[in-house]
Write an enzyme that holds these catalytic residues in place. Structure first.
Site, short mmCIF file in Angstrom:
data_model
loop_
_atom_site.label_atom_id
_atom_site.label_comp_id
_atom_site.label_asym_id
_atom_site.label_seq_id
_atom_site.Cartn_x
_atom_site.Cartn_y
_atom_site.Cartn_z
N ASP A 6 6.65 82.28 -63.34
CA ASP A 6 6.32 80.87 -63.55
C ASP A 6 7.59 80.11 -63.95
OD1 ASP A 6 3.41 79.28 -64.34
OD2 ASP A 6 5.30 78.39 -65.05
N HIS B 210 -4.16 80.85 -57.88
CA HIS B 210 -3.16 81.74 -58.47
C HIS B 210 -3.73 82.35 -59.73
CE1 HIS B 210 -2.58 77.60 -59.85
NE2 HIS B 210 -2.24 78.09 -61.03
#
Ligand code: 5GP
Ligand code: ZN
Length: 116
Positions: free
Chosen positions: A30, A99
């Protein structure tokens, strides 16, 4: 879906720090990690969210979950982790490409949700 940021990461037109890839899924760090380990696992095929996933998407969803322990362990969270799948408006989903977040690290991630 050329206007989808995660489809662009799959296509390689936006860079990402990949940590796992196979024919069906991609895992990458991320960009704004919430914990020392914060990996996103996505299907390479564009699926908007859990709310729009079709019955034929079930295998790839299972594959993503089945990879979570391996990814977490390899990335530095061997003693457990948390999986989060934000979905739609109420789930505060920001990127409309399905996701799973895998969050963890050496220390516990904290309480599940702040109570309202
Ligand atoms: P959501 O709120 O949709 O569940 O989470 C979206 C996540 O995607 C956020 O944690 C955000 O930091 C991450 N993110 C957004 N844009 C990018 C990007 O371009 N690259 C990477 N690696 N992560 C991104
Ligand atoms: Zn997409």
């Amino acid at each position: 879906m050329s206007d989808c940021i995660f489809c662009r990461i799959v296509a390689g037109t936006i860079p990402a720090k990949k940590v796992y890839e196979d024919g069906d899924v991609l895992a990458f760090n991320d960009i704004n990690p919430a914990r020392p380990v914060h990996v996103l696992v996505i299907p390479k095929k564009h699926i908007t969210s859990l709310a729009t996933a079709a019955p034929e998407d079930t295998p790839v969803l299972g594959h993503m979950l089945a990879l979570a322990n391996r990814v977490a362990t390899e990335q530095g969270s061997p003693d457990g982790f948390r999986v989060i799948i934000n979905t739609g408006r109420v789930g505060n989903q920001e990127v409309p490409h399905l996701h799973i977040h895998i969050v963890g690290g050496p220390d516990p991630v904290g309480p599940m949700l702040k109570r309202l």
